[in-house]
Design an enzyme around this catalytic site. Structure first.
Site, PDB file in Angstrom:
ATOM      1  N   ASP A   1       0.840  -1.197   0.000  1.00  0.00           N
ATOM      2  CA  ASP A   1       0.000   0.000   0.000  1.00  0.00           C
ATOM      3  C   ASP A   1       0.874   1.246   0.000  1.00  0.00           C
ATOM      4  OD1 ASP A   1      -1.722   2.039   0.425  1.00  0.00           O
ATOM      5  OD2 ASP A   1      -2.451   1.343   2.374  1.00  0.00           O
TER       6      ASP A   1
ATOM      7  N   GLU B   1      32.254   9.194   0.278  1.00  0.00           N
ATOM      8  CA  GLU B   1      33.021   9.151   1.537  1.00  0.00           C
ATOM      9  C   GLU B   1      32.098   9.514   2.698  1.00  0.00           C
ATOM     10  OE1 GLU B   1      36.853  11.304   1.400  1.00  0.00           O
ATOM     11  OE2 GLU B   1      36.321  11.743  -0.664  1.00  0.00           O
TER      12      GLU B   1
ATOM     13  N   GLU C   1      30.684   9.925   6.334  1.00  0.00           N
ATOM     14  CA  GLU C   1      31.223  10.032   7.698  1.00  0.00           C
ATOM     15  C   GLU C   1      30.081   9.873   8.699  1.00  0.00           C
ATOM     16  OE1 GLU C   1      34.911  13.103   6.763  1.00  0.00           O
ATOM     17  OE2 GLU C   1      32.978  13.950   7.287  1.00  0.00           O
TER      18      GLU C   1
ATOM     19  N   GLU D   1      37.983   9.993  12.079  1.00  0.00           N
ATOM     20  CA  GLU D   1      37.941  11.325  11.465  1.00  0.00           C
ATOM     21  C   GLU D   1      38.436  12.385  12.443  1.00  0.00           C
ATOM     22  OE1 GLU D   1      37.807  13.363   9.154  1.00  0.00           O
ATOM     23  OE2 GLU D   1      37.647  11.943   7.503  1.00  0.00           O
TER      24      GLU D   1
ATOM     25  N   GLU E   1      35.190   7.465   9.252  1.00  0.00           N
ATOM     26  CA  GLU E   1      34.902   7.411   7.817  1.00  0.00           C
ATOM     27  C   GLU E   1      35.290   6.041   7.294  1.00  0.00           C
ATOM     28  OE1 GLU E   1      36.189  10.730   5.244  1.00  0.00           O
ATOM     29  OE2 GLU E   1      37.016   9.253   3.855  1.00  0.00           O
TER      30      GLU E   1
ATOM     31  N   HIS F   1      31.479  13.351   0.912  1.00  0.00           N
ATOM     32  CA  HIS F   1      32.094  13.812  -0.336  1.00  0.00           C
ATOM     33  C   HIS F   1      31.713  12.831  -1.440  1.00  0.00           C
ATOM     34  CE1 HIS F   1      35.620  15.718   2.154  1.00  0.00           C
ATOM     35  NE2 HIS F   1      34.452  16.296   2.374  1.00  0.00           N
TER      36      HIS F   1
ATOM     37  N   ARG G   1      42.405  21.911  -0.506  1.00  0.00           N
ATOM     38  CA  ARG G   1      41.310  21.043  -0.113  1.00  0.00           C
ATOM     39  C   ARG G   1      40.042  21.775   0.290  1.00  0.00           C
ATOM     40  NH1 ARG G   1      41.255  15.633   1.594  1.00  0.00           N
ATOM     41  NH2 ARG G   1      43.024  14.527   0.699  1.00  0.00           N
TER      42      ARG G   1
ATOM     43  N   GLU H   1      35.740  15.885  -7.115  1.00  0.00           N
ATOM     44  CA  GLU H   1      35.192  15.593  -5.792  1.00  0.00           C
ATOM     45  C   GLU H   1      34.343  16.768  -5.328  1.00  0.00           C
ATOM     46  OE1 GLU H   1      37.867  15.943  -2.448  1.00  0.00           O
ATOM     47  OE2 GLU H   1      36.840  14.368  -1.340  1.00  0.00           O
TER      48      GLU H   1
ATOM     49  N   ARG I   1      32.388  18.412  -2.315  1.00  0.00           N
ATOM     50  CA  ARG I   1      32.593  18.245  -0.883  1.00  0.00           C
ATOM     51  C   ARG I   1      31.465  18.793  -0.022  1.00  0.00           C
ATOM     52  NH1 ARG I   1      36.187  21.004   0.865  1.00  0.00           N
ATOM     53  NH2 ARG I   1      37.132  19.642   2.398  1.00  0.00           N
TER      54      ARG I   1
END
Ligand code: ADP
Ligand code: MG
Ligand code: MG
Ligand code: MG
Ligand code: MG
Length: 443
Positions: free
Chosen positions: A52, A131, A133, A188, A195, A244, A315, A332, A334
């Site tokens: 349902d 990635e 976490e 981390e 992670e 990420h 970064r 990547e 982030r």
């Protein structure tokens, strides 16, 4: 795996499976389960299982509540932990209308639709390496989460500082039994934060894996007396949990983002895809960071991105281009966090990138400096805009962005927008402890 019905029957027999868990994901990224006794196996394999749909929030209207679950046999697995009454097998299902058509409100069906756009554009796969976490908290005697962390470790620490290590190790072993190729698992930056990275795969497989990953982490943590949460910012003042997303497009000849003669050894396609991601970054945020709490992570000072920029050397920006080339050439993003519905998030990333390819969108210039050290004037000079600061702002950006709206399709978009606006409005009505502390005595 390309399992046939007979393969499934054999596995069920060999592994002493007594229950079948049919899974699909709702709008909020939550895995929904329907559990059947093994006597229903033939019905399941013949696509005859009904449920349902109107009982799932934001899913279907009452008048079309009869829905079918078609199992995707390639996702079949037996959960490695044994239950009291034999083992449980799980399979991810496609939600179908009574006539067998794909139901558009199923986020996984929608991703399959968007992947067709990619194939039409000449690519074979959209690879995603996530990635995710998470935090491990202590539980109280009733099994409820507390806000007490289980350790005081930090980045890459190991035992005895990292008391979550045993738990994390069992998570990794369990994932491997379920067919994950775990590339790394580490403590981390924040205490209690971890992670686990697994090897990239095609979009659909990765989205399914993210959902199974969350189930495994929560299940194993509980067995260690810990509560695992993917909430982005459970505690103020320390790093939040992100997810990420590493991504690349492949065609017949390999990684379409790699060109050893291109600038930074990246292809035109890579730059255009990047251009699309950056152009649609604000609307993507609504989907990649879909909770009120997500925006408490997207603040300066904790490694999470705040500004729309990219870099191959530092970064901090929204999009980073990691150093590896050849097959590992990737972008990547982030900003996202694990509260994102992975099917919807990946669909949005892909449509943004394909828009970049189709319209040859050029990314802004690379930002090699630390953006957090620039003042607002410098940021304006460098064309650096900010990500939305609240869920409401992000939803407003989504409403303006046709490409990302198309990535969800009408049905999902409407459900998502309605539900998320309600969520924001309910938050707005709250008066917090912070406000009382700040204002009660002062005024
Ligand atoms: P970081 O340096 O940001 O911490 P990690 O090493 O934790 O990165 O994770 C990198 C992720 O990128 C892994 O999931 C990995 O499988 C994935 N990855 C590697 N190559 C590709 C690719 N070509 N496309 C997509 N993802 C990739
Ligand atoms: Mg990492
Ligand atoms: Mg790493
Ligand atoms: Mg990390
Ligand atoms: Mg990363």
């Amino acid at each position: 795996h390309d399992y046939t019905k007979d393969d499934i029957r054999n596995m069920v027999e060999q592994e002493n499976v007594n229950f079948l868990r049919l899974m699909f994901t709702d709008l909020f990224g939550t895995v929904k389960n329907v559990e059947l006794p093994i006597s229903q196996l033939d019905e399941l394999l013949d696509n005859k299982i009904m449920f349902d749909g109107s009982s799932i929030e934001g899913f279907v209207r009452i008048e079309e509540s009869d829905m079918y679950l078609f199992p995707d046999l390639s996702t079949w697995m037996t959960f490695p932990w044994s239950a009291e009454h034999g083992k449980i097998a799980g399979v991810i299902c496609s939600v179908r209308k009574p006539n067998g058509e794909y139901f558009e409100g199923d986020p996984r069906n929608n991703l399959i639709r968007v992947l067709d756009d990619m194939k039409k554009a000449g690519f074979t796969s959209f690879n995603i390496g996530p990635e995710p976490e998470f935090f491990l908290f202590k539980m109280d005697a009733d099994g409820n989460p507390t806000t007490k962390l289980n350790d005081s470790g930090s980045y890459f620490d190991r035992a005895p500082m990292d008391q979550g290590e045993d738990c994390r190790r069992e998570i990794v072993l369990t994932l491997e039994k379920m067919g994950f190729e775990v590339e790394a698992a580490h403590h981390e930056v924040a205490p209690g934060q971890h992670e686990v990275d697994f090897k990239y795969a095609d979009a659909l497989e990765t989205a399914d894996k993210i959902q199974n990953f969350k189930i495994v982490v929560k299940t194993i943590a509980k067995r260690h007396g810990l509560y695992a949460t993917f909430m982005p910012k459970p505690l103020s003042g320390i790093n939040g949990s992100g997810m990420h997303m590493n991504m690349s497009l492949f065609h017949d000849k390999g990684n379409a983002f790699f060109d050893k003669n291109g600038a930074l050894e990246l292809s035109e396609d890579a730059y255009h895809f990047l251009g699309g991601l950056l152009k649609h970054a604000k609307a993507i945020t609504a989907i990649g960071d879909p909770t009120v709490n997500s925006y408490k992570r997207l603040v300066p000072g904790y490694e999470a991105p705040v500004y729309i920029a990219w870099s191959a050397s530092n970064r901090s920006p929204l999009v980073r281009i990691p150093a590896s080339r050849g097959l590992g050439t990737r972008l990547e993003l982030r900003s996202g966090d694990p509260t994102a519905n992975p099917y919807m998030f990946i669909a949005a990333l892909l449509e943004a990138g394909l828009d970049g390819l189709k319209n040859k969108i050029k990314p802004m210039e690379e930002t090699s400096r630390n953006i957090y050290k620039m003042d607002s004037e410098e940021r304006v000079d460098n064309d650096i805009e900010s990500l939305p600061e609240t869920l409401k702002d992000a939803l407003d950006e989504l409403a303006k962005d046709d490409v990302i709206k198309n990535a969800l399709g009408e049905r999902l978009l409407k459900g998502f927008n309605t539900a998320k606006r309600l969520e924001y409005d309910s938050y707005k009505l709250q008066v917090s402890e912070w406000e009382r502390k700040q204002y009660m005595e002062h005024y």
